[in-house]
Write an enzyme that holds these catalytic residues in place. Structure first.
Site, mmCIF file in Angstrom:
data_model
loop_
_atom_site.group_PDB
_atom_site.id
_atom_site.type_symbol
_atom_site.label_atom_id
_atom_site.label_comp_id
_atom_site.label_asym_id
_atom_site.label_seq_id
_atom_site.Cartn_x
_atom_site.Cartn_y
_atom_site.Cartn_z
ATOM 1 N N GLY A 88 -18.336 43.334 -56.668
ATOM 2 C CA GLY A 88 -17.646 42.227 -56.012
ATOM 3 C C GLY A 88 -16.248 42.590 -55.579
ATOM 4 O O GLY A 88 -15.752 42.138 -54.543
ATOM 5 N N ASN A 89 -15.572 43.458 -56.358
ATOM 6 C CA ASN A 89 -14.214 43.870 -56.005
ATOM 7 C C ASN A 89 -14.189 44.816 -54.810
ATOM 8 O O ASN A 89 -13.112 45.083 -54.269
ATOM 9 C CB ASN A 89 -13.544 44.545 -57.205
ATOM 10 C CG ASN A 89 -13.138 43.549 -58.272
ATOM 11 O OD1 ASN A 89 -12.492 42.551 -57.981
ATOM 12 N ND2 ASN A 89 -13.533 43.803 -59.510
#
Length: 318
Positions: free
Chosen positions: A16-17
């Site tokens: 997600g990052n």
């Protein structure tokens, strides 16, 4: 030649990052890596999972601010927020992959599934929440939130303020496994297990969603094992796994076998909540089959195409 040539199913986990700070950034980054993902799909069935930590944080903040300004804005629990991120990240993935497939004359064969994952209601993680979510608060605001809802736990996070902590139980069963397999068997490139899946606890014949965050790499490893995949690819924000991260003795690892990997985990070489769960998920996957039957690779999202030829990334084997 790709290390995945002749592979059966491959599961790819996107961090997600690694998807940017805004929806526009996310779509741009996914379009950039879509070609690499479709290249993997050319070698066999492909399942894509993704993280959602920053995105859940954005949704949490939006609803918190909205509820504070307007009594008509409801409180939304974590399982619903996870479902929201599965929807909009999944749609961006479907759109990006479908565009790439269209260029290759294979449009219309991508599907995203809202995915639930069963966890154990007695998992020790529920008594020791460690996963930070949501916005940073000052001490007074955190104390007020805990007074309003004693079930919530807040703690200081890296000196930047207080954040809510939730449990991170181990995934036990992918409830939509049959649907994932059926779509893959029909030639679909499948997006599933977003954010580690919506955590579900079973009690007799009933099921309930719980406020928790399942580590997405562990869910991806479980999904890959259950599907009989031969490859697990974990795409993140760094080019390779390293020991001694951020110190003068830092060493990039191009390959890692299970024995050394377990020793490095035990020695605390990988950061908890960052690289450690990725390495552990990769080790769980490769160790769960006869030697040589499975392999995992950890690399940067931007390096996905080159990682397939072994030029970058860390290759993990039993």
């Amino acid at each position: 030649m790709s290390i995945f040539t002749g592979a059966s199913t491959t599961v790819v986990a996107l961090g997600g990052n690694a998807l940017g700070e805004t929806p526009d950034d996310q779509l741009r980054l996914l379009r950039r890596c879509a070609g690499a993902l479709v290249d993997i799909a050319e070698a066999g069935p492909l399942i894509v999972t993704h993280g959602n930590g920053p995105q859940v944080g954005q949704i949490t903040r939006a609803f918190s601010l909205g509820a504070a300004a307007d009594p008509g804005v409801p409180n939304v629990d974590l399982p619903e927020m996870g479902a929201m991120t599965q929807g909009y990240i999944g749609e961006h993935l479907v759109r990006s992959l479908d565009e790439e497939l269209t260029l290759r004359g294979r449009a219309g064969r991508v599907a995203a599934l809202v995915t639930r994952v069963e966890v154990d209601g007695d998992d020790p993680a529920f008594a020791n929440p460690t996963k930070p979510i949501g916005q940073f608060l000052n001490r007074d605001m955190a104390l007020r939130r805990m007074a309003e809802d004693p079930s919530q736990v807040y703690a200081e996070d890296a000196g930047r303020g207080f954040r809510r902590l939730v449990a991170s139980p181990l995934p036990r069963r992918i409830l939509e496994l049959g649907a994932v397999r059926a779509l893959a068997d029909q030639g679909f490139l499948v997006v599933a297990g977003g954010g580690g899946g919506i955590p579900i606890v079973r009690s007799g014949d009933s099921m309930r969603a719980v406020d928790a965050v399942i580590d997405k790499d562990r869910s991806a490893a479980l999904l890959a094992a259950d599907l009989g995949a031969s490859c697990l690819v974990i795409l993140t924000a760094v080019h390779r796994v390293a020991t001694g991260w951020g110190t003068p003795r830092q060493e990039w690892l191009s390959a890692l076998d299970a024995a050394r990997g377990r020793a490095l985990v035990e020695a605390g070489e990988f950061a908890e909540g960052s690289m450690c769960p990725k390495v552990e998920a990769a080790l769980d996957f490769v160790e769960g089959a006869p030697k040589g039957a499975r392999r995992a690779i950890i690399c940067a999202l931007a390096d996905a195409s080159r990682a397939l030829s072994g030029e970058v990334g860390t290759l993990i084997t039993a």
